[in-house]
Design a protein around this motif. Sequence first.
Motif, PDB file in Angstrom:
ATOM      1  N   GLY A  45       5.103   1.306   7.816  1.00 56.67           N
ATOM      2  CA  GLY A  45       6.397   1.770   8.283  1.00 56.67           C
ATOM      3  C   GLY A  45       6.798   3.070   7.629  1.00 56.67           C
ATOM      4  O   GLY A  45       7.104   3.101   6.434  1.00 56.67           O
ATOM      5  N   PRO A  46       6.781   4.178   8.376  1.00 53.59           N
ATOM      6  CA  PRO A  46       7.159   5.465   7.786  1.00 53.59           C
ATOM      7  C   PRO A  46       8.617   5.487   7.341  1.00 53.59           C
ATOM      8  O   PRO A  46       9.507   5.037   8.062  1.00 53.59           O
ATOM      9  CB  PRO A  46       6.901   6.473   8.906  1.00 53.59           C
ATOM     10  N   CYS A  47       8.824   6.000   6.125  1.00 57.30           N
ATOM     11  CA  CYS A  47      10.152   6.074   5.515  1.00 57.30           C
ATOM     12  C   CYS A  47      10.313   7.416   4.807  1.00 57.30           C
ATOM     13  O   CYS A  47       9.333   8.095   4.511  1.00 57.30           O
ATOM     14  CB  CYS A  47      10.318   4.994   4.452  1.00 57.30           C
ATOM     15  N   ALA A  48      11.552   7.733   4.496  1.00 64.25           N
ATOM     16  CA  ALA A  48      11.855   8.863   3.623  1.00 64.25           C
ATOM     17  C   ALA A  48      12.915   8.402   2.636  1.00 64.25           C
ATOM     18  O   ALA A  48      13.768   7.563   2.957  1.00 64.25           O
ATOM     19  CB  ALA A  48      12.357  10.062   4.420  1.00 64.25           C
ATOM     20  N   VAL A  72       7.067   8.479   2.640  1.00 61.43           N
ATOM     21  CA  VAL A  72       6.116   7.464   2.209  1.00 61.43           C
ATOM     22  C   VAL A  72       5.932   6.504   3.375  1.00 61.43           C
ATOM     23  O   VAL A  72       6.850   6.293   4.162  1.00 61.43           O
ATOM     24  CB  VAL A  72       6.620   6.735   0.932  1.00 61.43           C
ATOM     25  N   THR A  73       4.731   5.969   3.498  1.00 59.15           N
ATOM     26  CA  THR A  73       4.464   4.995   4.559  1.00 59.15           C
ATOM     27  C   THR A  73       3.918   3.722   3.920  1.00 59.15           C
ATOM     28  O   THR A  73       2.711   3.528   3.833  1.00 59.15           O
ATOM     29  CB  THR A  73       3.479   5.569   5.601  1.00 59.15           C
ATOM     30  N   PRO A  74       4.838   2.856   3.448  1.00 61.05           N
ATOM     31  CA  PRO A  74       4.386   1.607   2.829  1.00 61.05           C
ATOM     32  C   PRO A  74       3.637   0.729   3.819  1.00 61.05           C
ATOM     33  O   PRO A  74       3.995   0.670   5.000  1.00 61.05           O
ATOM     34  CB  PRO A  74       5.684   0.926   2.392  1.00 61.05           C
ATOM     35  N   GLY A  75       2.613   0.055   3.334  1.00 62.90           N
ATOM     36  CA  GLY A  75       1.862  -0.902   4.136  1.00 62.90           C
ATOM     37  C   GLY A  75       2.025  -2.289   3.552  1.00 62.90           C
ATOM     38  O   GLY A  75       1.716  -2.521   2.396  1.00 62.90           O
ATOM     39  N   VAL A  76       2.550  -3.208   4.359  1.00 66.22           N
ATOM     40  CA  VAL A  76       2.832  -4.571   3.910  1.00 66.22           C
ATOM     41  C   VAL A  76       2.014  -5.538   4.750  1.00 66.22           C
ATOM     42  O   VAL A  76       1.964  -5.414   5.978  1.00 66.22           O
ATOM     43  CB  VAL A  76       4.336  -4.886   4.055  1.00 66.22           C
ATOM     44  N   ARG A  89       0.852  -1.198   0.000  1.00 66.68           N
ATOM     45  CA  ARG A  89       0.000   0.000   0.000  1.00 66.68           C
ATOM     46  C   ARG A  89       0.883   1.241   0.000  1.00 66.68           C
ATOM     47  O   ARG A  89       1.727   1.416   0.880  1.00 66.68           O
ATOM     48  CB  ARG A  89      -0.886   0.031   1.240  1.00 66.68           C
ATOM     49  N   ILE A  90       0.677   2.079  -0.999  1.00 59.24           N
ATOM     50  CA  ILE A  90       1.337   3.379  -1.108  1.00 59.24           C
ATOM     51  C   ILE A  90       0.219   4.383  -1.347  1.00 59.24           C
ATOM     52  O   ILE A  90      -0.614   4.182  -2.235  1.00 59.24           O
ATOM     53  CB  ILE A  90       2.339   3.429  -2.284  1.00 59.24           C
ATOM     54  N   ALA A  91       0.178   5.440  -0.579  1.00 61.24           N
ATOM     55  CA  ALA A  91      -0.899   6.429  -0.696  1.00 61.24           C
ATOM     56  C   ALA A  91      -0.938   7.037  -2.093  1.00 61.24           C
ATOM     57  O   ALA A  91       0.107   7.344  -2.683  1.00 61.24           O
ATOM     58  CB  ALA A  91      -0.717   7.529   0.345  1.00 61.24           C
TER      59      ALA A  91
END
Length: 174
Positions: A84-87, A71-75, A57-59
């Motif tokens: 998990g919030p990432c940059a 980005v906060t990918p959802g797995v 999941r990517i917004a």
Amino acid sequence: MAPRFTYPEVGATGRDPLPGGYSHLRVSTPTGHGRAVFEAAADAVLTWGMHRAAGVRIADGTPPAAYGVTVTPGVGIGPLRVYGPCAVAWALREERRAGFAYGTLPGHPETGEEAFVVTIDDAGDVTLTVTAFSWPARWFTRAAGPLVPLFQRAYARGCGRALRKEAARRTIRG
């Protein structure tokens, strides 16, 4: 404002050796052949198409990968989906390689960085390489212990399979 990465070795997936003290991952997957496949794969990686094709999941509206993009990918599936919030720590688009790395931000279940790089060699073979270094940052990733690297390797292989299909689809669609 610069992202608040949760580790000091920002950008380390772009060079060797990977930093010590972490679990390391490097998985390469053949993606196809030819310049058109490379360009399609590069586009899919840099615009999150590979991630979405792999079920991550990517917004909607997330900008293409560039330094500092968050980005906060959802797995996962349903209530077992983990976010998990990432940059983005670095991104590149060159004649023979394209990709990016994102690093963990506060609240991510891991600490570290993961890179997704597509290359084309002299023979025209296109390959995705996923490179990462990480260690558990939350109670549930620590409790999962040795299962986490197995999940990470499966995730990297899934990204490779998804990119192969996505690049072929984009090449056919033209």
